[in-house]
Write an enzyme that holds these catalytic residues in place. Structure first.
Site, PDB file in Angstrom:
ATOM      1  N   THR A 126     106.787  83.482 129.227  1.00 24.78           N
ATOM      2  CA  THR A 126     106.232  84.437 129.906  1.00 24.78           C
ATOM      3  C   THR A 126     105.030  85.275 129.188  1.00 24.78           C
ATOM      4  O   THR A 126     103.788  85.576 129.821  1.00 24.78           O
ATOM      5  CB  THR A 126     107.306  85.765 130.315  1.00 24.78           C
ATOM      6  N   SER A 154     110.924  78.675 129.113  1.00 21.64           N
ATOM      7  CA  SER A 154     111.735  78.376 128.085  1.00 21.64           C
ATOM      8  C   SER A 154     113.040  78.133 128.762  1.00 21.64           C
ATOM      9  O   SER A 154     113.981  77.490 127.918  1.00 21.64           O
ATOM     10  CB  SER A 154     111.575  79.240 127.044  1.00 21.64           C
ATOM     11  N   THR A 183     111.611  84.067 126.505  1.00 25.77           N
ATOM     12  CA  THR A 183     112.525  84.881 126.155  1.00 25.77           C
ATOM     13  C   THR A 183     113.905  84.249 126.363  1.00 25.77           C
ATOM     14  O   THR A 183     114.997  84.756 125.940  1.00 25.77           O
ATOM     15  CB  THR A 183     112.479  86.376 126.595  1.00 25.77           C
ATOM     16  N   ASP A 184     113.967  83.474 127.451  1.00 27.82           N
ATOM     17  CA  ASP A 184     115.382  82.862 127.895  1.00 27.82           C
ATOM     18  C   ASP A 184     116.012  82.301 126.926  1.00 27.82           C
ATOM     19  O   ASP A 184     117.364  82.520 126.919  1.00 27.82           O
ATOM     20  CB  ASP A 184     115.021  82.097 129.289  1.00 27.82           C
TER      21      ASP A 184
END
Ligand code: ASP
Length: 329
Positions: A20, A66, A99-100
């Site tokens: 992101t 990610s 972030t995932d």
């Protein structure tokens, strides 16, 4: 390779992988309808000053959302980190990441590099096109961390907080301060360009060298699945996976992580199937599905536990163990 920012002798390498933080939306007011992994890492450094004596050098390693992280990208990323960390003039590395799966990549890199220099992953919860993007501040903070003498190991910087690769977890689906270190607490805070250190940095480990070599040379990685214990859980999926092994399928499972309830307990049907799988040579590990705390071992347990590791991190530890040729007891 992008042109470098700053003229300092100590270099900080910024590796881009997407996420992101590199996301682009069609309108500035849209914080969720964006495409991750669009903006190049060199562009993300625009407007960020290198600290005195430091120059920043950007390199694009991947450009993905990610959630789609792959072993191949992990391999490339670990190799690029190892390459740059070995350069005497390099102070450390910043990695921009989604972030995932950030906590997985952080734990993986700590496991295979355990660096004596800092490797700092950072991210954003809003795309780069947002009215008030959080990425630029996170990158600035990450550059501060990596440039500060005495910092070592793989850490994550988000919303002014520095988390160890061992403890960090994404805990919120929307807020900017999306990460937490659970019981362990953060390692440090970044406040107006200065670090307030609370506890020790992740320590270098001798075992990382072997893990790096086996991982780096591997053409395929052992398949390790995660299954969750829950009300009315069954053993059918475990039995089906074991059946694939019996049939000799090339990508049959070698390991199984069970996301267990509480202190590592399993529904009896799932436990019975896991014991059958272990008897047939599958490496089985229990990790607690609780977001905090660790499994306190009980002498009567036949299936080993992952201690404080979350299921996704226990899976990485088990894959690396299997790659190293170590078979669990
Ligand atoms: N799906 C995005 C990613 O992990 C989410 C983010 O970066 O916040 O790449």
């Amino acid at each position: 390779m992008a042109e470098s920012i700053g003229k300092g002798e100590r270099r900080v390498i910024v590796l881009g992988t997407g996420g992101t933080i590199a996301g682009r939306a069609s309108t500035a007011g849209d914080n969720i309808g964006y495409k991750a992994g669009e903006v190049g890492v060199a562009e993300l450094l625009g407007g960020i000053d290198a600290p005195d004596g430091v120059s920043l050098l950007a390199e694009q390693v991947a450009q993905i959302d990610s959630k789609d992280m792959s072993f191949a990208i992990w391999q490339t990323l670990a190799r690029r980190c190892a390459h740059w960390l070995a350069e005497p003039g390099v102070a450390g590395i910043v990695i921009t990441h989604g972030t995932d799966t950030l906590e997985e990549t952080a734990f993986f890199l700590q496991s295979v590099l355990a660096p004596s220099k800092p490797v700092v992953l950072t991210c954003a919860m809003r795309p780069s096109t947002a009215l008030a993007p959080d990425g630029p501040q996170n990158v600035r903070d990450a550059v501060v961390v990596v440039s500060t003498p005495g910092v070592q190991g793989v850490v994550v910087v988000c919303a002014g907080t520095v988390h160890s690769a061992f403890d960090v977890q994404k805990v919120h689906a929307y807020r900017l301060d999306a990460f937490d270190s659970g019981d362990a607490g953060p390692v440090a805070y970044v406040e107006e360009g200065a670090l307030r250190v609370l506890r020790n940095w992740p320590a270098p480990a001798g075992s990382a060298r072997l893990a790096f070599e086996r991982m780096s040379g591997a053409e395929s990685w052992p398949r390790v699945e995660i299954l969750v214990s829950h009300a009315e859980a069954r053993g059918a999926i475990v039995d089906a996976l074991v059946q694939e092994r019996r049939l000799g399928r090339a990508d049959a499972i070698e390991g199984l992580v069970l996301a267990a309830t509480g202190n590592g307990t399993l529904h009896h049907a799932l436990e019975a199937a896991a014991l059958r799988a272990q008897a047939e040579g599958v490496a089985v590990v229990r990790a607690t599905r609780c977001s905090q705390g660790r499994i306190l071992p009980r002498q009567t347990e036949v299936l080993r536990d992952a201690g404080a590791l979350t299921p996704v991190k226990a899976r990485i530890a088990l894959m690396l163990e299997l790659l190293s040729g170590e078979r669990p007891a």
